[in-house]
Design a protein around this motif. Structure first.
Motif, PDB file in Angstrom:
ATOM      1  N   GLY B 209       0.821  -1.208   0.000  1.00  0.00           N
ATOM      2  CA  GLY B 209       0.000   0.000   0.000  1.00  0.00           C
ATOM      3  C   GLY B 209       0.851   1.252   0.000  1.00  0.00           C
TER       4      GLY B 209
ATOM      5  N   ALA F 210      -2.860  16.511   2.639  1.00  0.00           N
ATOM      6  CA  ALA F 210      -2.938  15.475   1.616  1.00  0.00           C
ATOM      7  C   ALA F 210      -3.958  15.773   0.523  1.00  0.00           C
ATOM      8  CB  ALA F 210      -3.223  14.124   2.265  1.00  0.00           C
ATOM      9  N   SER F 216      -6.226  15.337  -4.662  1.00  0.00           N
ATOM     10  CA  SER F 216      -7.100  14.358  -4.024  1.00  0.00           C
ATOM     11  C   SER F 216      -8.497  14.389  -4.645  1.00  0.00           C
ATOM     12  CB  SER F 216      -7.182  14.648  -2.519  1.00  0.00           C
ATOM     13  OG  SER F 216      -8.179  13.873  -1.928  1.00  0.00           O
ATOM     14  N   LEU F 219      -8.439  12.966  -8.247  1.00  0.00           N
ATOM     15  CA  LEU F 219      -8.374  11.506  -8.341  1.00  0.00           C
ATOM     16  C   LEU F 219      -9.708  10.883  -7.938  1.00  0.00           C
ATOM     17  CD1 LEU F 219      -4.807  10.721  -6.963  1.00  0.00           C
ATOM     18  CD2 LEU F 219      -5.565  10.931  -9.327  1.00  0.00           C
ATOM     19  N   THR F 220     -10.301  11.400  -6.894  1.00  0.00           N
ATOM     20  CA  THR F 220     -11.602  10.894  -6.473  1.00  0.00           C
ATOM     21  C   THR F 220     -12.590  10.937  -7.623  1.00  0.00           C
ATOM     22  OG1 THR F 220     -11.229  11.769  -4.277  1.00  0.00           O
ATOM     23  CG2 THR F 220     -13.486  11.243  -4.848  1.00  0.00           C
ATOM     24  N   ASN F 223     -12.001   8.508 -10.423  1.00  0.00           N
ATOM     25  CA  ASN F 223     -12.265   7.124 -10.041  1.00  0.00           C
ATOM     26  C   ASN F 223     -13.722   6.880  -9.683  1.00  0.00           C
ATOM     27  OD1 ASN F 223      -9.705   5.473  -9.871  1.00  0.00           O
ATOM     28  ND2 ASN F 223      -9.072   7.417  -8.971  1.00  0.00           N
TER      29      ASN F 223
ATOM     30  N   ASN G 233     -11.474   8.412 -16.350  1.00  0.00           N
ATOM     31  CA  ASN G 233     -10.322   7.682 -15.829  1.00  0.00           C
ATOM     32  C   ASN G 233      -9.542   6.987 -16.968  1.00  0.00           C
ATOM     33  OD1 ASN G 233      -8.495   6.493 -14.119  1.00  0.00           O
ATOM     34  ND2 ASN G 233      -9.971   5.159 -13.072  1.00  0.00           N
ATOM     35  N   ILE G 234      -8.303   6.723 -16.704  1.00  0.00           N
ATOM     36  CA  ILE G 234      -7.440   6.011 -17.650  1.00  0.00           C
ATOM     37  C   ILE G 234      -8.094   4.688 -18.057  1.00  0.00           C
ATOM     38  CG2 ILE G 234      -5.200   4.882 -17.846  1.00  0.00           C
ATOM     39  CD1 ILE G 234      -4.239   7.002 -15.674  1.00  0.00           C
TER      40      ILE G 234
ATOM     41  N   MET H 183     -11.438   2.433  -5.326  1.00  0.00           N
ATOM     42  CA  MET H 183     -11.787   3.427  -6.335  1.00  0.00           C
ATOM     43  C   MET H 183     -11.775   4.838  -5.740  1.00  0.00           C
ATOM     44  SD  MET H 183     -14.529   1.304  -8.569  1.00  0.00           S
ATOM     45  CE  MET H 183     -13.872   1.010 -10.201  1.00  0.00           C
ATOM     46  N   GLU H 184     -12.922   5.532  -5.697  1.00  0.00           N
ATOM     47  CA  GLU H 184     -12.865   6.898  -5.194  1.00  0.00           C
ATOM     48  C   GLU H 184     -12.970   6.975  -3.678  1.00  0.00           C
ATOM     49  OE1 GLU H 184     -15.808   5.525  -5.795  1.00  0.00           O
ATOM     50  OE2 GLU H 184     -17.213   7.093  -6.414  1.00  0.00           O
ATOM     51  N   GLY H 207      -9.456  -0.907  -8.160  1.00  0.00           N
ATOM     52  CA  GLY H 207      -9.587   0.182  -9.120  1.00  0.00           C
ATOM     53  C   GLY H 207      -8.559   0.017 -10.221  1.00  0.00           C
ATOM     54  N   TYR H 208      -8.429   1.022 -11.048  1.00  0.00           N
ATOM     55  CA  TYR H 208      -7.462   0.955 -12.144  1.00  0.00           C
ATOM     56  C   TYR H 208      -7.140   2.389 -12.548  1.00  0.00           C
ATOM     57  CZ  TYR H 208     -11.619   1.905 -14.820  1.00  0.00           C
ATOM     58  OH  TYR H 208     -12.771   2.484 -15.286  1.00  0.00           O
ATOM     59  N   GLY H 209      -6.195   2.524 -13.418  1.00  0.00           N
ATOM     60  CA  GLY H 209      -5.857   3.854 -13.922  1.00  0.00           C
ATOM     61  C   GLY H 209      -5.505   4.809 -12.799  1.00  0.00           C
ATOM     62  N   ALA H 210      -6.227   5.910 -12.728  1.00  0.00           N
ATOM     63  CA  ALA H 210      -5.911   6.950 -11.758  1.00  0.00           C
ATOM     64  C   ALA H 210      -6.258   6.578 -10.324  1.00  0.00           C
ATOM     65  CB  ALA H 210      -6.606   8.251 -12.161  1.00  0.00           C
ATOM     66  N   SER H 211      -6.614   5.335 -10.063  1.00  0.00           N
ATOM     67  CA  SER H 211      -6.742   4.921  -8.659  1.00  0.00           C
ATOM     68  C   SER H 211      -5.350   4.697  -8.091  1.00  0.00           C
ATOM     69  CB  SER H 211      -7.576   3.645  -8.527  1.00  0.00           C
ATOM     70  OG  SER H 211      -6.780   2.508  -8.685  1.00  0.00           O
ATOM     71  N   PHE H 212      -4.364   4.542  -8.976  1.00  0.00           N
ATOM     72  CA  PHE H 212      -2.966   4.386  -8.582  1.00  0.00           C
ATOM     73  C   PHE H 212      -2.812   3.449  -7.392  1.00  0.00           C
ATOM     74  CE2 PHE H 212      -2.759   8.640 -10.735  1.00  0.00           C
ATOM     75  CZ  PHE H 212      -2.141   8.144 -11.854  1.00  0.00           C
ATOM     76  N   LEU H 215      -4.094   4.790  -4.040  1.00  0.00           N
ATOM     77  CA  LEU H 215      -3.719   6.151  -3.633  1.00  0.00           C
ATOM     78  C   LEU H 215      -4.928   7.085  -3.661  1.00  0.00           C
ATOM     79  CD1 LEU H 215      -1.545   8.215  -2.901  1.00  0.00           C
ATOM     80  CD2 LEU H 215      -1.161   8.576  -5.324  1.00  0.00           C
ATOM     81  N   SER H 216      -5.761   6.943  -4.688  1.00  0.00           N
ATOM     82  CA  SER H 216      -6.931   7.809  -4.804  1.00  0.00           C
ATOM     83  C   SER H 216      -7.840   7.651  -3.589  1.00  0.00           C
ATOM     84  CB  SER H 216      -7.694   7.481  -6.085  1.00  0.00           C
ATOM     85  OG  SER H 216      -8.926   8.142  -6.100  1.00  0.00           O
ATOM     86  N   LEU H 218      -7.097   6.464  -0.704  1.00  0.00           N
ATOM     87  CA  LEU H 218      -6.367   6.904   0.493  1.00  0.00           C
ATOM     88  C   LEU H 218      -6.481   8.421   0.657  1.00  0.00           C
ATOM     89  CD1 LEU H 218      -4.324   6.572   2.811  1.00  0.00           C
ATOM     90  CD2 LEU H 218      -2.502   6.663   1.115  1.00  0.00           C
ATOM     91  N   LEU H 219      -6.202   9.168  -0.405  1.00  0.00           N
ATOM     92  CA  LEU H 219      -6.258  10.625  -0.319  1.00  0.00           C
ATOM     93  C   LEU H 219      -7.669  11.095  -0.010  1.00  0.00           C
ATOM     94  CD1 LEU H 219      -3.893  11.751  -3.210  1.00  0.00           C
ATOM     95  CD2 LEU H 219      -3.393  11.511  -0.787  1.00  0.00           C
ATOM     96  N   ILE H 234      -3.426   1.344   2.912  1.00  0.00           N
ATOM     97  CA  ILE H 234      -4.167   0.702   1.825  1.00  0.00           C
ATOM     98  C   ILE H 234      -4.236  -0.814   2.059  1.00  0.00           C
ATOM     99  CG2 ILE H 234      -4.086   0.237  -0.656  1.00  0.00           C
ATOM    100  CD1 ILE H 234      -2.510   2.976  -0.855  1.00  0.00           C
TER     101      ILE H 234
END
Lengths: 255, 255, 255, 255, 255, 255, 255, 255
Positions: B209, F210, F216, F219-220, F223, G233-234, H183-184, H207-212, H215-216, H218-219, H234
């Motif tokens: 993570g 953050a 933030s 990205l939300t 997604n 999204n990507i 995801m978001e 998730g995928y792409g911009a979920s990194f 990270l998405s 989490l933020l 995560i």
């Protein structure tokens, strides 16, 4: 308002002016706000005794003064966070809220006009360095206006472990601990490994270079190998304090 | 070779076959490699006794076997890092290097064909968790083939501080300490605050993570508030060991 | 204090006022601070002769003046880093520390009131460009107040290699080298490949665009293929100097 | 088709079947493709002699074979980059392109069926380590199929500066240099500071940990303090070669 | 100086005052700077006619004035980049460099005291938006003081493609093109697909939000699917201009 | 001009002064700009009635005033976004555009000198918090000057869901909704799950720590698991409004 | 169920078995789900005709087959996205859904058992390269099962602008355009500048190195200077298609 | 052991074999581990009844089996997290731990050989989507082996708000809630706004792409504007469960 609208509808059903099917249909289309409010009231009831809160950044001084006034007039306690001194001056000049005070280190305005029920237990707020004090102070002011007693334990960073170990008993007796640390943020892990209560970790933006405005401390705390450590946003002393106060209230109330 | 070319030129000057100005001109255009080698030789002299090193990733097995053979034939000790087991098998099959051994936890191939002068002092290699062992093992194998004695102290992460404190005397007597830790990487700061010698911190990619493949531990270590902590690349046990061995040699030699 | 408490307990055992089992139980609950202090004292003893240090950012001028006064009164040397000129003025106005001086390029306040034992060897502090000088200066001031002699070699970036090569002998004779570089930070690798002593690399925030406030130089240095290079935080001349001084002391003392 | 449509329109104008104003109006609405093709042809004419290129990743083997066939049938040279060996086998099995060969280190398929006009000058492709060779090989294959002669100079990383300096004359005589380096990527800056021609820097994904898949080398190269260094994408030997070949052609043609 | 030292040594060999072996030994230890200077001189010879350059950020005004004076006195042309207006004022007040002028949009100080040999060809500097002009201006000023003629083509971003297409002929006739673009930075790819010469892409920090200070444009340009596009650091108009000028000189000189 | 050139060519064909083949050849080489303009005109025709727009950041006040004047003189409506108050003052002082007004919360200058055709439908602009209002205001001003009616619904963040649900009917009747939210940006997903029309999400830079300047929220929103949500750049109320207005126009015109 | 519970309550009021106040109280505490379902139904009514959707990743094959069966039995059309071929095989083996088909390029399973009302207008789905086709195919399959007709226009990347311009008329006549592009993602901006309808941009993970798995294309599209471009999204072809279909339905229905 | 050593020392004092001063000195140098164990025992006492935990990744199967055996033999309950099925098989084959079971969705091995004291209250574990279930399952298994009862509420993501609202009463009655979402990650904020107890948010890598990779989410969770939300790493269901169980124990015990 919602009550009235609903009552009238039910009266119509009672009188036979409205068939059950028509009433079902009408209820389906009642604006959510009304039904929602029921939830809101219930919700608020649980949270009773908590202050109203204004987060100041991004609001103009005029907006803050107006919101502050509106909330204060309901008789509640009010907390304005991240408030510059000039905001407090603007509020002072209204002369309406003589009791309002400015907590400078925390950059908070506090209006305490309703008596607080003070908690029996004390939440330790532990901080690594002098520069982390403003965030710790925000946590302290927030907890106190929620009635939660706190004790600030400062300057016990991991680079001088003996100072921390000297506070161990206090920490091991706590119900929940707030740990505020910037730079490498290791303090939360170290404390998390020494105690058996939940630890709320607040990364701060204190540091430079690869601290990346608090990112380093944030990641450290999220990766803590001491289970029982949870994390809030960088510099978010407010949310840590609210969480701690909610927990302690549950504990004192026995759930 | 360079010597020969230079000597001939000087002989020509001596004999008068070449004027001074012509010689100056020729010297200006001597390939740098020749002059450079002088530097190289001197340089190598200082580093004498160190093994030749092959970093395996990105090289084909054929390439590694060939380089290994070339280096081994000069009679030096050879260390191949990040080597998969099949690389070792390929080297074994050449039957030329019967002494070569595979250090599995460290993923290293070691050929020790020249006697090592073992250091008097011991470098502690401290590691937080079991999963960090491969990186610690790489550091240990590297230091040992450089003649530097080491002691592995493992499973003393900050979440169980008492285990660390039990090793304190050893740490406080060291000349330099290697600390290997993943996840939140707080161990380097904690040790850095307890000792007065340099600490070389190795972040590892252990975690998941928000450890972001070792980034979290790396940032923690870079932001250490304990001065005297320096950091190497993620999982780079090799470089930490080389640095520690260079330091200790200087200390044993008195500079 | 700790001694007293412990002595009384042992006296009671001796007199038979306390059974062994009771004493064991009591010892288990002695506050850690007491036991911890033993460690602290020992620790400090080793570090004897080093200055007390104040990291200024995030502290108010009032706080700094107070801490400075408290440390200075113990008779130690004091170093305040990242200090704005107005901090020095505030300290000057107290008129108590006439010896305190402001090192402008390093943004450091130095109070040298205890004689320093100057090192025999000299640490080269190499810097790539003029804009890196403040960080190099911080390293220099820090090392000097620790008694470590230094020599600043500047403007020898990799884009003008001949200037660097002209300093090669000095570098090859050093026990440890501090390299300060921003932008692409390649200097640490180049020097690391030319010498056989440890290199402490300090990335600086000098640069723009994709230097991302020093991130580029930091990554370069961490990825150095020259073993023996370790890295500190961006702009952290202080920690590099402390590490170098600790190393050199070990070397001069023979471990 | 476009030609036909246009010709008919002009014939109508010639015959008086269409007034000039009507023709202007019609021309305004001719689909762009037709007019665009004129541009395309002209454009292609300039680029004449260059191969057709297929970038393989993300395409199925079937798609690649089909495209390869279509391009090959026009009689042009064809280059397929980042091609797995099985792609080459599929192309081989079609038996139509007996001349096609697989350049294994570069992972490229080359079909050279039209004679190349070989450049007079040679582009040095300099690489830091063995693991960077595949990217250098892609650059070499690409340049060669464009008629640009190259020389691969390898294993001259900054950690062994003397090897690089030994190649200095070759580098100083070049019109343009391609530098391929992973890890800290410092080689581009060092070479950029030694020569007076443009340097095209190719960061590679060689490395681990804080190399972040080539990000470290990329940032280093972008921040090069040696002016005249430009950068392509990580591992993009192809684009570096195309740029170098375009430059050299301009030079040999005198603009 | 180096020449003298070397000549004396050779004279001694000639006279027999020094044996060949002694001379070899002495030559090995000649400071690198001397030998390096040979290289440097040669190097400079190639770059002859180029200005001396000062990159101002991170230097104090005093430092800049001093460096400027030192360089100017050698009779060379001087370029100071990223210079605030007050730097120019400080230079003006010295009254020594009456010819120095301030190029405000480029934030550059130019001292042109040696006649320039103006290039035959013109480098188009294409820019997407008005806000990108300062970076384009830096490129223009840099190229011009190197003798390279330029033409600024502005406001031809991809969102108004027809304006770009209207400049197509000029672009297709160029030897090299500099493209300056912020925000999404797509212009470099579009132009790269329309021309057959190298394109040097300069991402700018123009934009907001997810442009992340130029990161977006930088990544776009690095990922350009149009081969022949190379990239410099964000806002680095200077390096783009140097590269373009080096290329064009090669072309005009025929390599 | 283009017309003239084309007409002359066609006249020549008509007169027989130019063969059809010669004309085809000449047409191929007509500068793109001329042909491009045809496209441009057509294009503009579609967008007719929309204002001219100036994005102010990075432009000097002089540049903005000049561009504003040029656009205004064509009789179009003009919108200047992200304009500081002093820009408006400079425009006011020209006394030419008495109708221009400054929309302070949106930081926009609006010149409405051509009657707008107001849309039948209303676009809800929903915003989570008071601090998001400036971005919402930019969206509102932009939409309104395009003739698109809007309704601002504010302070309905997900942390007080009942307030949002109270607005549900309005939202469910909309053709498209703009959602403006900073911090965690969850509002877009929640609304996206409640309605069946497209939702345009605008992340804002409101937040701290953050939130990383809006990353933030961005990205939300990207997604969002609610399909039908698309996203614009951080703080880009302008683009959201343009998209919404384009959509609504299509809907009112029936495509 | 909800209806029944509500009806009974109202019947009780009607009969006088329950007072109005009691009924109000009971209604307040009805589980939200029931009232919520009313909303859900209404909501679904608007979305009528749309398929049920299963996003496969992270679900086991067993889970997918079960959900697929449950949704299919209601008689709706079903779309399973990101489905591996083995998922389709598992569904096929149930023999219940003979009509289900596997759309291989899109990795989607489609069950069309209810007649679709096909849209009058066509949505262009434009894609830059062959490797972007799977994402474009996902968009196409999604739109088609929603009744929205589409046309795939492929291989029109910005590096070959003439191919794009040849499709201009089609694009300028569309109501909305989906643009799918990886690598530098510039296509969305270019098309956005040529048309007057909304453009939905789908960044793809196609690319390598500094494309950072689609981040580059994503940032490019978010920073587009062509207003009217929104981003998903990507690789999210699905959401782009849903948004486009929702828009077009609104347009065909006149809002 | 520590007890013995201490007892002997005290016996010696009692007998007069050791003076008090000598004893003080000896106690100062007792290895920390011994004294530390006092702390550890006390600490463990508080945590009594909790299982021993093994985090499997990075450990070899052999290591895990060995650790598992050692912990199990003490009679404690044991939990092995992130365990592949083959780890369980290896443990099963030892035939010593017949009671050990494999919790497949949670990838956990559980050995429950000591009776659990089950909590009175129930912790809701709320999850947004099916793919988040493994993380929720890890939380559930962890809490249950700590004696904490849980209820899994799944598939209530914000895109279908009515499903969430249907669970509102349960949520509003909880003492603490665990929210698991990828995801978001908006679910934590939405629930946080509806309840008055602490919410522990677990971002997942779903998730995928911009979920990194999470990270998405989490933020989003860190930026939650609903106070009382704290976050763990995560996918870290384990730590969320430990925290929740610690809290609930405190509540049931009344602090």
């Amino acid at each position: 308002m919602q009550g009235e609208q609903l009552k009238q509808l039910l009266e119509q059903v009672k009188k036979g002016d409205l068939s059950v099917d028509e009433a079902v249909e009408k209820l389906r289309h009642l604006p959510y706000e009304d039904l929602g409010f029921a939830c809101l009231d219930h919700h608020r009831a649980i949270r009773r005794g908590f202050p109203e809160v204004i987060y100041c950044p991004g609001k103009t001084i005029e907006q803050i003064v107006k919101i502050f006034g509106a909330l204060a007039k309901k008789g509640n306690n009010v907390l304005a966070t991240r408030a510059d001194e000039e905001v407090f001056e603007a509020i002072s000049q209204t002369t309406e809220f003589a009791q309002a005070r400015y907590e400078k280190p925390a950059r908070a305005i506090v209006l305490e006009q309703k008596p607080l029920q003070r908690s029996k237990t004390v939440v330790p707020i532990v901080t690594a360095g002098t520069a982390d004090l403003p965030v710790a102070a925000e946590a302290q002011v927030t907890a106190e206006i929620m009635g939660q007693r706190t004790e600030l334990i400062y300057d016990v960073g991991v680079a001088g472990l003996h100072r921390l170990l000297g506070q161990l008993e206090k920490l091991q007796n706590a119900n929940v601990i707030i740990v505020v640390a910037g730079m490498e943020g290791a303090l939360a892990s170290v404390i998390g490994g020494l105690v058996s209560c939940p630890v709320i970790a607040v990364p701060t933006s204190v540091g430079y270079g690869a601290s990346f405005e608090g990112l380093s401390a944030l990641l450290t705390m999220l990766n803590s190998c001491a289970a029982g450590v949870t994390v809030v946003n960088i510099d978010n002393g407010f949310s840590a304090a609210v969480t701690a106060a909610l927990m302690c209230r549950k504990i004192e109330q026995g759930g």
